[in-house]
Write an enzyme that holds these catalytic residues in place. Structure first.
Site, PDB file in Angstrom:
ATOM      1  N   HIS A   1     -47.037  -9.333 -77.497  1.00  0.00           N
ATOM      2  CA  HIS A   1     -46.525 -10.457 -76.689  1.00  0.00           C
ATOM      3  C   HIS A   1     -45.813 -11.472 -77.608  1.00  0.00           C
ATOM      4  CE1 HIS A   1     -47.071 -12.750 -72.663  1.00  0.00           C
ATOM      5  NE2 HIS A   1     -46.001 -13.193 -73.313  1.00  0.00           N
TER       6      HIS A   1
ATOM      7  N   ARG B   1     -44.071  -9.206 -67.890  1.00  0.00           N
ATOM      8  CA  ARG B   1     -45.515  -9.434 -67.887  1.00  0.00           C
ATOM      9  C   ARG B   1     -46.233  -8.093 -67.695  1.00  0.00           C
ATOM     10  NH1 ARG B   1     -44.944 -13.717 -69.943  1.00  0.00           N
ATOM     11  NH2 ARG B   1     -45.558 -15.768 -69.163  1.00  0.00           N
TER      12      ARG B   1
HETATM   13  P1  NAP Z   1     -36.056 -16.742 -64.367  1.00  0.00           P
HETATM   14  O1  NAP Z   1     -34.885 -17.471 -64.923  1.00  0.00           O
HETATM   15  O2  NAP Z   1     -36.899 -17.423 -63.349  1.00  0.00           O
HETATM   16  O3  NAP Z   1     -35.507 -15.358 -63.804  1.00  0.00           O
HETATM   17  C1  NAP Z   1     -36.283 -14.494 -63.070  1.00  0.00           C
HETATM   18  C2  NAP Z   1     -35.388 -13.368 -62.541  1.00  0.00           C
HETATM   19  O4  NAP Z   1     -36.188 -12.409 -61.866  1.00  0.00           O
HETATM   20  C3  NAP Z   1     -34.344 -13.869 -61.541  1.00  0.00           C
HETATM   21  O5  NAP Z   1     -33.124 -13.205 -61.741  1.00  0.00           O
HETATM   22  C4  NAP Z   1     -34.944 -13.452 -60.201  1.00  0.00           C
HETATM   23  O6  NAP Z   1     -34.005 -13.209 -59.177  1.00  0.00           O
HETATM   24  C5  NAP Z   1     -35.623 -12.155 -60.593  1.00  0.00           C
HETATM   25  N1  NAP Z   1     -36.686 -11.794 -59.646  1.00  0.00           N
HETATM   26  C6  NAP Z   1     -37.827 -12.477 -59.368  1.00  0.00           C
HETATM   27  N2  NAP Z   1     -38.538 -11.844 -58.417  1.00  0.00           N
HETATM   28  C7  NAP Z   1     -37.827 -10.748 -58.088  1.00  0.00           C
HETATM   29  C8  NAP Z   1     -38.012  -9.705 -57.158  1.00  0.00           C
HETATM   30  N3  NAP Z   1     -39.106  -9.648 -56.374  1.00  0.00           N
HETATM   31  N4  NAP Z   1     -37.072  -8.752 -57.055  1.00  0.00           N
HETATM   32  C9  NAP Z   1     -35.947  -8.796 -57.837  1.00  0.00           C
HETATM   33  N5  NAP Z   1     -35.707  -9.775 -58.751  1.00  0.00           N
HETATM   34  C10 NAP Z   1     -36.635 -10.727 -58.867  1.00  0.00           C
HETATM   35  O7  NAP Z   1     -37.050 -16.314 -65.535  1.00  0.00           O
HETATM   36  P2  NAP Z   1     -36.726 -16.087 -67.084  1.00  0.00           P
HETATM   37  O8  NAP Z   1     -36.656 -17.388 -67.778  1.00  0.00           O
HETATM   38  O9  NAP Z   1     -35.562 -15.189 -67.186  1.00  0.00           O
HETATM   39  O10 NAP Z   1     -38.065 -15.355 -67.546  1.00  0.00           O
HETATM   40  C11 NAP Z   1     -38.453 -14.130 -66.964  1.00  0.00           C
HETATM   41  C12 NAP Z   1     -39.866 -13.762 -67.377  1.00  0.00           C
HETATM   42  O11 NAP Z   1     -39.896 -13.334 -68.725  1.00  0.00           O
HETATM   43  C13 NAP Z   1     -40.885 -14.905 -67.355  1.00  0.00           C
HETATM   44  O12 NAP Z   1     -41.324 -15.197 -66.058  1.00  0.00           O
HETATM   45  C14 NAP Z   1     -41.994 -14.333 -68.221  1.00  0.00           C
HETATM   46  O13 NAP Z   1     -42.888 -13.572 -67.431  1.00  0.00           O
HETATM   47  C15 NAP Z   1     -41.249 -13.393 -69.173  1.00  0.00           C
HETATM   48  N6  NAP Z   1     -41.271 -13.878 -70.565  1.00  0.00           N
HETATM   49  C16 NAP Z   1     -41.863 -13.103 -71.514  1.00  0.00           C
HETATM   50  C17 NAP Z   1     -41.868 -13.518 -72.824  1.00  0.00           C
HETATM   51  C18 NAP Z   1     -42.445 -12.658 -73.905  1.00  0.00           C
HETATM   52  O14 NAP Z   1     -42.561 -13.109 -75.058  1.00  0.00           O
HETATM   53  N7  NAP Z   1     -42.787 -11.426 -73.624  1.00  0.00           N
HETATM   54  C19 NAP Z   1     -41.282 -14.747 -73.182  1.00  0.00           C
HETATM   55  C20 NAP Z   1     -40.698 -15.488 -72.189  1.00  0.00           C
HETATM   56  C21 NAP Z   1     -40.698 -15.063 -70.873  1.00  0.00           C
HETATM   57  P3  NAP Z   1     -33.072 -14.416 -58.622  1.00  0.00           P
HETATM   58  O15 NAP Z   1     -32.164 -14.789 -59.772  1.00  0.00           O
HETATM   59  O16 NAP Z   1     -32.331 -13.827 -57.508  1.00  0.00           O
HETATM   60  O17 NAP Z   1     -34.003 -15.537 -58.252  1.00  0.00           O
HETATM   61  C1  GLV Z   2     -44.067 -16.199 -72.691  1.00  0.00           C
HETATM   62  O1  GLV Z   2     -44.607 -15.206 -72.355  1.00  0.00           O
HETATM   63  C2  GLV Z   2     -43.362 -17.074 -71.818  1.00  0.00           C
HETATM   64  O2  GLV Z   2     -43.550 -16.991 -70.597  1.00  0.00           O
HETATM   65  O3  GLV Z   2     -42.573 -17.910 -72.319  1.00  0.00           O
END
Ligand code: NAP
Ligand code: GLV
Length: 315
Positions: free
Chosen positions: A278, A230
C-alpha cells in the site's frame, strides 16, 4: 482557542502533528486520545476514527482525509452527518500514483520478470518485444488519479481506455461509462488498472467473472491486473485461481483485503505476483499538511471548500 485534532489511531502521528504545527501555527494541534476541551476543536483529520470521537466535537467545522480515499472515514457508523469532508487532491500524490502505474504497466509490457530471471541465470536471451501501441490498457476509475495515469500511459503510446460512472472526454483516452459499458471495456483490455474508490458498488468488482471477460488475444497471451485502488475491490481467491488457470498472466497488487498482508498469504511468494505494501502513492506529511492548511485558510476567508466528498456516492 481553535484546535486541529488528529484522529488517526493506526498511524504514527508525531510527524504529522509536527508538520501541522508548522503549517497551522495559530491553531493548537492535538492528537487523539488527548482531545482536551472538545469545544476548541474546529478541524479534524481522521483515518479509521473510533466511534463517537468526531460526533462529540460540538464545534467541528470540517473533517479532512489525509489521503485521496475516504473509506476509512465513511466507515465510522457514528460519523456526524452535517460536517463536510475534504479529501486530498494534490499533484504530489497524483504524480506518485502515476509513477507506480506507469512503472508496473511497463514492467509487464517489457517482461521485466523474465529479464531479471535471465540475468540471475546468466542467460543472454534477447527475446522479441512488442511495441506499446500493441497493448490495450484499461483504467477503471478516471478521477484525479486515473485520469493522470491514463494520460501518461497514452503519451507512451499504449492504447488507453478508461471506465467511470460518467462519460469523460480525455485526449487519447477512450471513455466507457457505467455498468452497461463495463463488458465492452473489459473485452478490449490487456492490462487492467484499478484506481477506483472503495464503495458499496465497487466492492468485489474484480472477481472471476470480470477477469474472464478481459482480452485473451493480446500480445502478452493473457491479461494482467494492476490494483492500486482498494483491496475490498478484489476477490483474492478469484485472482489466485485465475493466475493458476492462466486467465491472468500476472498481477501487481498494492492493496489487500487485510493490511498488513498476513504472513501466510499466498501472494507473498507467488512467482507472478508483484506486491507492494500500500505504497503506490504515499501521503507525504509536509505536503498534505500544507494542503490542509491552505484549505482552512481559504475556508476561514471565504467559506469555500474544494475537493468535497459526496457521501451519497461514497467518494
Ligand atoms: P476520484 O477523483 O474520486 O475518482 C474516482 C473515479 O472512480 C471517478 O472517475 C469515478 O467516476 C469512478 N467511479 C467511482 N465509482 C464508480 C463505479 N461504481 N463505476 C465506475 N466508475 C466509478 O478518486 P481518486 O483521487 O482518483 O482516487 C481513487 C482511489 O485511489 C481512492 O479512492 C483510493 O481508494 C485509491 N488510492 C490508493 C492509493 C494507494 O497508495 N494505493 C493512494 C491514493 C488513492 P466519475 O468520475 O464518473 O465520478
Ligand atoms: C491512500 O490509500 C489514499 O487513499 O490516499
Amino acid at each position: 482557542m481553535s484546535a486541529f485534532l488528529f484522529v488517526t489511531p493506526t498511524w504514527d502521528g508525531d510527524q504529522w502533528a509536527n508538520e501541522m504545527k508548522k503549517a497551522l501555527p495559530r491553531h493548537d494541534i492535538r492528537k487523539w486520545p488527548a482531545i482536551g476541551e472538545t469545544a476548541d476543536v474546529r478541524y479534524a483529520a481522521a483515518w479509521l476514527p473510533p466511534p463517537n470521537v468526531l460526533r462529540e466535537l460540538p464545534n467541528l467545522k470540517v473533517i479532512f482525509s489525509l489521503g485521496a480515499g475516504v473509506d476509512a472515514i465513511l466507515s465510522d457508523p457514528t460519523l456526524p452527518d452535517n460536517i463536510p469532508i475534504v479529501r486530498v487532491n494534490s499533484p504530489d500524490l497524483t504524480m506518485r500514483m502515476s509513477e507506480h502505474i506507469v512503472m508496473h504497466v511497463l514492467m509487464h509490457h517489457r517482461q521485466q520478470a523474465r529479464i531479471l530471471a535471465n540475468q540471475r541465470n546468466k542467460t543472454w536471451d534477447s527475446f522479441p518485444q512488442h511495441a506499446a501501441s500493441a497493448l490495450r490498457v484499461g483504467v477503471m476509475g478516471l478521477g484525479v488519479l486515473g485520469e493522470d495515469a491514463a494520460k501518461k500511459l497514452a503519451m507512451l503510446g499504449f492504447q488507453v481506455a478508461g471506465w467511470s460512472r460518467s462519460r469523460k472526454s480525455i485526449y487519447g483516452v477512450q471513455s466507457f461509462a457505467g455498468a452497461e459499458e463495463l463488458d465492452a471495456f473489459l473485452t478490449r483490455t490487456d492490462i487492467l488498472v484499478c484506481l477506483l474508490p472503495a464503495t458499496a458498488e465497487t466492492d468485489g468488482l474484480i472477481n472471476r467473472a470480470v477477469i474472464k471477460k478481459l482480452a485473451h488475444n493480446g500480445p502478452l497471451g493473457a491479461p494482467v491486473l494492476i490494483n492500486a485502488g482498494r483491496g475490498r475491490q478484489q476477490v483474492e481467491a478469484d485472482i489466485l485461481a485465475a493466475l493458476e488457470s492462466g486467465e491472468l498472466l500476472a498481477v501487481s497488487l498494492d492493496v489487500f483485503g487485510k493490511e498488513p498482508l498476513p504472513n501466510d498469504s499466498p501472494f507473498w511468494s507467488h512467482p507472478r505476483v508483484y506486491l507492494t505494501p500500500h505504497s503506490a502513492a504515499d501521503s507525504e506529511p509536509s505536503v498534505i499538511c500544507t494542503y490542509v492548511a491552505q484549505a482552512i485558510t481559504q475556508f476561514e476567508k471565504t467559506g469555500q471548500l474544494d475537493n468535497l466528498v459526496d457521501r451519497t456516492r461514497g467518494y
